[in-house]
Scaffold this motif. Structure first.
Motif, PDB file in Angstrom:
ATOM      1  N   GLU A 119       0.800  -1.217   0.000  1.00  0.00           N
ATOM      2  CA  GLU A 119       0.000   0.000   0.000  1.00  0.00           C
ATOM      3  C   GLU A 119       0.837   1.273   0.000  1.00  0.00           C
ATOM      4  N   GLY A 120       2.117   1.191   0.386  1.00  0.00           N
ATOM      5  CA  GLY A 120       2.953   2.387   0.400  1.00  0.00           C
ATOM      6  C   GLY A 120       3.805   2.564  -0.841  1.00  0.00           C
ATOM      7  N   ARG A 121       3.956   1.516  -1.648  1.00  0.00           N
ATOM      8  CA  ARG A 121       4.876   1.567  -2.782  1.00  0.00           C
ATOM      9  C   ARG A 121       4.374   2.410  -3.948  1.00  0.00           C
ATOM     10  N   GLU A 122       3.133   2.865  -3.873  1.00  0.00           N
ATOM     11  CA  GLU A 122       2.648   3.752  -4.933  1.00  0.00           C
ATOM     12  C   GLU A 122       3.349   5.104  -4.889  1.00  0.00           C
ATOM     13  N   ASP A 123       3.767   5.516  -3.687  1.00  0.00           N
ATOM     14  CA  ASP A 123       4.360   6.845  -3.527  1.00  0.00           C
ATOM     15  C   ASP A 123       5.852   6.820  -3.192  1.00  0.00           C
ATOM     16  N   VAL A 124       6.336   5.720  -2.627  1.00  0.00           N
ATOM     17  CA  VAL A 124       7.738   5.670  -2.191  1.00  0.00           C
ATOM     18  C   VAL A 124       8.350   4.332  -2.583  1.00  0.00           C
ATOM     19  N   ASP A 125       9.680   4.328  -2.603  1.00  0.00           N
ATOM     20  CA  ASP A 125      10.446   3.082  -2.680  1.00  0.00           C
ATOM     21  C   ASP A 125      11.021   2.793  -1.299  1.00  0.00           C
ATOM     22  N   TYR A 126      11.123   1.496  -0.973  1.00  0.00           N
ATOM     23  CA  TYR A 126      11.672   1.088   0.321  1.00  0.00           C
ATOM     24  C   TYR A 126      13.014   0.377   0.124  1.00  0.00           C
ATOM     25  N   ILE A 127      14.012   0.786   0.909  1.00  0.00           N
ATOM     26  CA  ILE A 127      15.265   0.035   1.011  1.00  0.00           C
ATOM     27  C   ILE A 127      15.172  -0.774   2.298  1.00  0.00           C
ATOM     28  N   ASP A 128      15.059  -2.081   2.167  1.00  0.00           N
ATOM     29  CA  ASP A 128      14.813  -2.946   3.323  1.00  0.00           C
ATOM     30  C   ASP A 128      16.086  -3.105   4.149  1.00  0.00           C
ATOM     31  N   TYR A 129      15.969  -2.919   5.484  1.00  0.00           N
ATOM     32  CA  TYR A 129      17.162  -2.971   6.332  1.00  0.00           C
ATOM     33  C   TYR A 129      17.012  -3.810   7.591  1.00  0.00           C
ATOM     34  N   LEU A 130      15.810  -4.368   7.887  1.00  0.00           N
ATOM     35  CA  LEU A 130      15.647  -5.205   9.072  1.00  0.00           C
ATOM     36  C   LEU A 130      14.410  -6.079   8.879  1.00  0.00           C
ATOM     37  N   LYS A 131      14.491  -7.323   9.396  1.00  0.00           N
ATOM     38  CA  LYS A 131      13.351  -8.247   9.334  1.00  0.00           C
ATOM     39  C   LYS A 131      12.844  -8.502  10.753  1.00  0.00           C
ATOM     40  N   PRO A 132      12.009  -7.592  11.284  1.00  0.00           N
ATOM     41  CA  PRO A 132      11.664  -7.679  12.700  1.00  0.00           C
ATOM     42  C   PRO A 132      10.613  -8.735  13.033  1.00  0.00           C
ATOM     43  N   ILE A 153      12.000   6.340   0.331  1.00  0.00           N
ATOM     44  CA  ILE A 153      12.554   7.376  -0.560  1.00  0.00           C
ATOM     45  C   ILE A 153      11.478   7.737  -1.579  1.00  0.00           C
ATOM     46  N   ARG A 154      11.370   8.986  -1.851  1.00  0.00           N
ATOM     47  CA  ARG A 154      10.348   9.466  -2.790  1.00  0.00           C
ATOM     48  C   ARG A 154      10.462   8.742  -4.131  1.00  0.00           C
ATOM     49  N   ASP A 183      19.545   4.756  -5.092  1.00  0.00           N
ATOM     50  CA  ASP A 183      20.689   3.896  -5.413  1.00  0.00           C
ATOM     51  C   ASP A 183      21.883   4.185  -4.505  1.00  0.00           C
ATOM     52  N   ALA A 184      22.069   5.471  -4.154  1.00  0.00           N
ATOM     53  CA  ALA A 184      23.176   5.821  -3.261  1.00  0.00           C
ATOM     54  C   ALA A 184      22.966   5.212  -1.877  1.00  0.00           C
ATOM     55  N   LEU A 185      21.747   5.318  -1.343  1.00  0.00           N
ATOM     56  CA  LEU A 185      21.473   4.749  -0.022  1.00  0.00           C
ATOM     57  C   LEU A 185      21.567   3.224  -0.044  1.00  0.00           C
ATOM     58  N   GLN A 186      21.096   2.609  -1.114  1.00  0.00           N
ATOM     59  CA  GLN A 186      21.182   1.153  -1.206  1.00  0.00           C
ATOM     60  C   GLN A 186      22.642   0.685  -1.230  1.00  0.00           C
ATOM     61  N   THR A 238      18.177  -4.643  -0.309  1.00  0.00           N
ATOM     62  CA  THR A 238      17.246  -4.825  -1.424  1.00  0.00           C
ATOM     63  C   THR A 238      16.229  -3.689  -1.449  1.00  0.00           C
ATOM     64  N   VAL A 239      15.534  -3.551  -2.578  1.00  0.00           N
ATOM     65  CA  VAL A 239      14.538  -2.495  -2.764  1.00  0.00           C
ATOM     66  C   VAL A 239      13.181  -3.137  -3.041  1.00  0.00           C
ATOM     67  N   ASN A 240      12.162  -2.730  -2.244  1.00  0.00           N
ATOM     68  CA  ASN A 240      10.770  -3.155  -2.455  1.00  0.00           C
ATOM     69  C   ASN A 240      10.634  -4.682  -2.481  1.00  0.00           C
ATOM     70  N   ARG A 241      11.267  -5.362  -1.535  1.00  0.00           N
ATOM     71  CA  ARG A 241      11.181  -6.817  -1.484  1.00  0.00           C
ATOM     72  C   ARG A 241      10.220  -7.308  -0.402  1.00  0.00           C
TER      73      ARG A 241
END
Length: 660
Positions: A471-484, A613-614, A622-625, A655-658
């Protein structure tokens, strides 16, 4: 030591035998015999008795260093000369008898001493060195009693023990010059040791040969000079006889011949005062030349190119261990660093020549070591990134009695300064260091605004318990950093007997608005497919205009005003509360929650935490990833997670949007 060959001749030192023989007063046949014997001695491999070098060590202390040392010595000497228990004892041999015999016949004992050599104890807690039947003690005692050379080998930062720390029978060990064996100087240290061992074994071998070899007799260091024989008087040389004048022949009839010229007078004879020495046959000197040729051929053989060796496989060893492995194989190592997106920083990428290749001893092997992934730069001119965040639960606002307060350990305010701290802050600092920018945290008005503030450029990125959800990927990309992950909190003792998500059918589950219901929604649909009642979902607090889970096809119910999810479970209004695992575990450490609630067995899936990220800011993304991948590779990421006890929740790659 001076020796006499064949029982004759002037004494010459063993190292000077050849020049002394060649230039002394000896027959060439003697020279040939001497050279032939020396060539034969040099060319034929010597085979000293087994067990001449004994390696004494403790498995619990120095098993690996002793193994490396044994392999290096076995490469240099005949394998039978080096004794190490496991490698030198055959199946069926008496362990004690073989070790005792080996120590009794050794010429050098290497005592490998690690940092626990002095203190290792037996099953009764007594120090092993204090046991008179201890193998290591017996080995060294036997060597000291025979006055053989004992060389302490210090590894792992060990030191020579003090006399008062040893049994009296081992006190002599403290006066022996020790050798420090370091993994980083393994080749140099072992070469120094080999020099000492070579000299010692040669001395012992020479002494043994002098006692047992026939035809060789030891002489004093300075033999008395051999007196010159008295001169023999020469016999008188007789005067040469005076020739008689020739008798003239009777002339023949005929013309009178011309008178012949008188013959030249013979040269006067000079009496010789000394007879010249008779010449020896020239053929004998050819034998000398042949012997010298043999010596030259032997030298050429000794200087031949070294035999080939196989480049060893590094396996999973560290770079330092691979360097030692190469040095033990007789190869040189060179370390070169370069970027790698797949190999962790400081880990070996490959070797050149590759493992298994056949090369000459002494060849240089290059180790290519990862310096980490290549970091993509931010857009030119970027010096700062603003992070939008929320560090408190919405239900805690104007509700001092709420059991839910902050997102500790993910993000929470410092109790003294009020500044944000936690996992997200530490990760942002590490990313900023890789990208050479500053990260500043700016609080957003409400959690529901976290994504909209990123979308509308009020902040550059968003963090703090943001889940990578569709539901959030329509507006932003996510760089995944933790599997809580997520868990269910139930009343103490689990009176509802919730053992699986299926047990939630027909029951009520409450959640804070900051944390999704996750797989509880999917389980509700499964309940209905199985003709069981659906799961009722409640989101707290109720906010006008914000209706989470609307359209998910599950029964919804409003949260009572001024109540937090945990108190609703404690009071029996709801059967379970859904919380992120790190936050729930932290709450269970507080007395106000631990005595009333517990974590049930079922786990809820809801996707990883992500940096938002917007959409369209590809270069920032890409820089943050790449920066996140870099801190994963160099170990910074792991150290940060360890600080907050979250290592088991780590991601392996950025990873991005995984998410789901």
């Amino acid at each position: 030591m001076l020796i006499v060959f064949n029982g004759t001749g002037t004494g010459c030192s063993a190292t000077q035998a050849l020049p002394c023989r060649l230039f002394g007063r000896y027959d060439p046949i003697d020279i040939v015999a001497l050279i032939s014997s020396r060539v034969g001695t040099m060319a034929e491999p010597t085979t000293p008795a087994p067990g001449r070098i004994f390696i004494s060590y403790r498995r619990e202390d120095t098993d690996f260093p002793a193994g490396w040392l044994y392999e290096r010595l076995a490469d240099h000497f005949d394998g039978g000369q080096v004794f190490k228990d496991v490698d030198s004892i055959q199946l069926g041999d008496d362990f004690v008898e073989v070790i005792t015999t080996a120590v009794g016949s050794c010429d050098v004992l290497l005592a490998v001493i690690g940092d626990r050599w002095l203190t290792i104890s037996d099953e009764d807690g007594k120090r092993r060195l204090d046991n008179s039947d201890d193998f290591v003690r017996l080995e060294i005692e036997a060597a000291l009693a025979r006055h053989v050379r004992v060389i302490p080998i210090l590894v792992d930062g060990a030191r020579i023990p003090r006399a008062e720390e040893l049994p009296d029978s081992l006190a002599g060990l403290v006066r022996r010059q020790a050798l420090e064996l370091s993994p980083t100087r393994f080749a140099a240290d072992t070469n120094r040791l080999l020099t000492v061992l070579d000299r010692t074994l040669v001395e012992v071998h020479a002494q043994t040969a002098a006692k047992n070899a026939p035809g060789i007799t030891a002489l004093p260091a300075e033999p008395p000079p051999v007196p010159e024989p008295p001169p023999v008087p020469e016999p008188p040389v007789p005067e040469p006889p005076v020739p008689k004048p020739p008798v003239p022949e009777r002339p023949m009839p005929g013309p009178k011949p011309k008178a012949a010229a008188p013959p030249p007078a013979p040269p006067p004879l000079v009496p010789s005062k000394q007879r010249s020495a008779p010449r020896r046959p020239l053929a004998r000197w050819w034998l000398v030349a042949a012997a010298l040729s043999a010596v030259l051929l032997l030298v050429a053989f000794m200087l031949r190119p070294q035999p080939s060796v196989t480049v060893p496989s590094p396996g999973g060893a560290s770079v330092a261990d691979v360097v030692v492995l190469l040095q033990r194989a007789g190869l040189e190592a060179k370390v070169t660093r370069g970027p790698s997106d797949t190999v962790a920083t400081g880990k070996l990428i490959r070797t050149a020549p590759s493992a298994g290749a056949k090369v000459q001893r002494g060849t240089q092997v290059t180790l290519f070591v990862s310096s980490g992934p290549q970091v993509t730069p931010l857009p030119p001119g970027t010096t700062k990134l603003t992070v939008g965040f929320v560090d408190r639960f919405a239900v805690s606002k104007d509700n001092p009695g709420s059991l839910l307060k902050d997102f500790h350990p993910i993000l929470f305010p410092n109790p003294t300064t009020g500044r944000p701290q936690g996992l997200d802050v530490d990760l942002a600092k590490a990313l900023g260091k890789k990208l050479d920018v500053a990260f500043t945290f700016e609080g957003v008005e409400h959690f529901t605004h976290s994504l909209s503030d990123v979308k509308n450029r009020h902040v550059d990125i968003g963090m703090s318990v943001l889940r990578d959800r569709p539901e959030g990927r329509e507006d932003v990309d996510y760089i995944d950093y933790l599997k809580p992950g997520m868990v269910l909190l139930v009343p103490k003792g689990n009176p509802g007997r919730l053992q699986s998500l299926q047990d939630l059918c027909g029951r009520t589950v409450v959640r804070p608005i900051e944390m999704p219901a996750g797989s509880v929604i999917d389980q509700s649909h499964q309940c209905e497919e199985n003709s069981e009642p659906a799961i009722t979902v409640v989101s707290c607090p109720k906010i006008g205009g914000f209706e989470p889970d609307r359209g998910e096809g599950v029964p919804l119910e409003d949260c009572p005003t001024g109540r937090d999810p945990l108190r609703l479970v404690i009071d029996g209004w709801a059967n379970a509360a859904v919380l992120d695992l790190p936050v729930a575990e932290r709450l269970m450490e507080t007395s106000t929650v631990a005595g009333r609630l517990e974590i049930a067995r079922p786990h809820v899936e809801a996707g990883p935490y992500g940096i938002a990220i917007r959409k369209g800011d590809r270069q920032v993304r890409d820089a943050l990833q790449s920066a996140l991948q870099a801190i994963i590779a160099d170990g910074t990421y792991g150290r940060i997670l360890a600080r907050w006890h979250l290592q088991r929740l780590a991601v392996r790659t950025a990873t991005v949007n995984r998410g789901p």
